[in-house]
Motif scaffolding. Structure first.
Motif, mmCIF file in Angstrom:
data_model
loop_
_atom_site.group_PDB
_atom_site.id
_atom_site.type_symbol
_atom_site.label_atom_id
_atom_site.label_comp_id
_atom_site.label_asym_id
_atom_site.label_seq_id
_atom_site.Cartn_x
_atom_site.Cartn_y
_atom_site.Cartn_z
ATOM 1 N N SER A 110 0.802 -1.234 0.106
ATOM 2 C CA SER A 110 0.034 -0.001 -0.036
ATOM 3 C C SER A 110 0.783 1.346 -0.106
ATOM 4 O O SER A 110 0.384 2.414 0.147
ATOM 5 N N GLU A 111 2.044 1.169 -0.029
ATOM 6 C CA GLU A 111 3.309 2.309 0.010
ATOM 7 C C GLU A 111 2.620 3.494 -0.802
ATOM 8 O O GLU A 111 2.697 4.567 -0.532
ATOM 9 N N LEU A 113 -0.154 4.433 -1.865
ATOM 10 C CA LEU A 113 -1.551 4.944 -1.358
ATOM 11 C C LEU A 113 -1.610 5.318 0.102
ATOM 12 O O LEU A 113 -2.583 5.698 0.579
ATOM 13 N N LYS A 114 -0.472 5.983 0.695
ATOM 14 C CA LYS A 114 -0.548 6.155 1.781
ATOM 15 C C LYS A 114 -1.336 7.563 2.226
ATOM 16 O O LYS A 114 -1.863 7.701 3.280
ATOM 17 N N ASN A 115 -1.076 8.424 1.254
ATOM 18 C CA ASN A 115 -1.951 9.584 1.346
ATOM 19 C C ASN A 115 -3.436 9.237 1.228
ATOM 20 O O ASN A 115 -4.154 10.034 2.118
ATOM 21 N N VAL A 116 -3.652 8.388 0.405
ATOM 22 C CA VAL A 116 -5.448 8.144 0.498
ATOM 23 C C VAL A 116 -5.703 7.513 2.213
ATOM 24 O O VAL A 116 -6.667 7.734 2.526
ATOM 25 N N GLU A 118 -4.265 8.154 4.991
ATOM 26 C CA GLU A 118 -4.138 9.375 5.787
ATOM 27 C C GLU A 118 -5.713 10.099 5.578
ATOM 28 O O GLU A 118 -6.128 10.547 6.607
ATOM 29 N N LEU A 119 -6.313 10.190 4.461
ATOM 30 C CA LEU A 119 -7.332 10.919 4.313
ATOM 31 C C LEU A 119 -8.429 10.427 4.682
ATOM 32 O O LEU A 119 -9.644 10.831 4.993
ATOM 33 N N HIS A 120 -8.289 9.011 4.951
ATOM 34 C CA HIS A 120 -9.369 8.178 5.617
ATOM 35 C C HIS A 120 -9.165 7.644 7.065
ATOM 36 O O HIS A 120 -9.643 6.722 7.359
ATOM 37 N N ASN A 121 -8.610 8.647 7.778
ATOM 38 C CA ASN A 121 -8.124 8.128 9.253
ATOM 39 C C ASN A 121 -7.386 6.978 9.445
ATOM 40 O O ASN A 121 -7.802 6.397 10.437
ATOM 41 N N TYR A 132 -7.480 0.784 -6.282
ATOM 42 C CA TYR A 132 -6.279 0.870 -5.489
ATOM 43 C C TYR A 132 -5.763 -0.688 -5.515
ATOM 44 O O TYR A 132 -4.399 -0.910 -5.475
ATOM 45 N N TYR A 194 -13.645 2.350 1.170
ATOM 46 C CA TYR A 194 -13.022 2.501 -0.364
ATOM 47 C C TYR A 194 -13.704 1.882 -1.412
ATOM 48 O O TYR A 194 -14.181 2.276 -2.436
#
Ligand SMILES: [Zn+2]
Length: 288
Positions: A110-111, A113-116, A118-121, A132, A194
């Motif tokens: 998932s590296e 996608l780490k910003n995604v 973060e946006l989903h707590n 994804y 997601y």
């Protein structure tokens, strides 16, 4: 033919036999040995790696990664692999204590996608969005290429086919849900945000957002109020998490109960496309 010649012939055949068995076990051992934490990644490795890769899944169908504990057999299997593909972001707490003692490389698929996340707590259930999942599969493909560069072309080609098949199927399934008038659902644990984002479903709440904590009576009342307010027709349970807590909600509100599967059961839901197809069809049948 004399008896002696027959005897020699038998010896030669036996000898050749062992030679061939020897060859076969050599090919077996030259396969890339891989572990994955959850079942959807098993499908990705199988589809991209084919016969070049030997893969085992740690959390077998039927178990949840949230509550999983490693067995002695797992530890033994993990000693023999070159790489472990994990989802990361809190999904695989069971790996934490052993990771430093393993020689295998651990790859966080998932590296990118780490910003995604973060946006989903910090919600880790990325794979349930097909877009994804193909990004996670690309990380798997890149790692296989790195570890076994001779077969780069095979991995690349398999990945392209896999990606195309998933995205085509997902787009087709999304169309199915487009015209549903009421897309409000309540899921069991917080596994589907997601998925909902991709397929256009509206998750009002989860009965047990954290699978290791039972909801409080106050939370249950809140969920029952949401069911009445938004005319929710169905709540979902999951095969891997066995809490019966939804039963009191059903008694109070007479809502339907169906089962969504975030991981696959290994019998009817084997591949990634089986997984999204099963969940989309279950939601469609509940809401149509
Ligand atoms: Zn989960």
């Amino acid at each position: 033919m004399s008896l002696r010649k027959v005897f020699i012939l038998i010896l030669v055949v036996l000898f050749l036999g062992t030679l061939f068995t020897g060859c076969r076990s050599k090919t077996e051992s030259s396969k890339l040995k891989v572990a994955v934490t959850i079942y959807p990644f098993y499908d990705a490795v199988k589809s991209i790696g084919g016969d070049l890769v030997d893969v085992f899944v740690i959390v077998l169908p039927g178990s949840s990664p949230h509550t999983y504990v490693l067995t002695p057999q797992d530890l033994q299997n993990l000693e023999n692999v070159s790489v472990i593909f994990e989802n990361n972001f809190g999904l695989e707490e069971f790996l934490k204590s052993v990771i430093s003692s393993l020689t295998a490389r651990v790859v966080n698929v998932s590296e990118p996608l780490k910003n995604v996340v973060e946006l989903h707590n910090g919600n880790p259930h990325l794979w349930l969005n097909p877009e994804y999942f193909v990004i996670q599969s690309e990380v798997i493909k890149n790692t296989l290429v790195e570890l076994d560069p001779i077969h780069k072309d095979v991995y690349e080609k398999n990945y392209e086919n896999y990606k195309k098949a998933i995205l085509n199927k997902a787009a087709e399934l999304r169309q199915k849900l487009v015209n549903l008038p009421n897309r409000n659902v309540i899921t069991f644990h917080d596994a589907f945000p997601y998925f909902a984002e991709y397929f256009g479903i509206n998750i009002l709440a989860s009965i047990e957002p954290d699978p290791n904590k039972l909801p409080t009576p106050k939370q249950i009342i809140e969920i029952e109020n949401l069911i009445k307010k938004y005319n929710v027709k169905v709540v979902f349970k999951e095969p891997q998490l066995s809490s019966d807590i939804y039963k009191s909600i059903v008694e109070d509100t007479h809502v339907k109960v169906l089962s969504l599967d975030p991981l696959g059961d290994g019998v009817k839901i084997k591949t990634y496309t089986d997984l999204i197809e099963y969940n989309v069809n279950t939601i469609y049948d509940a809401l149509k």
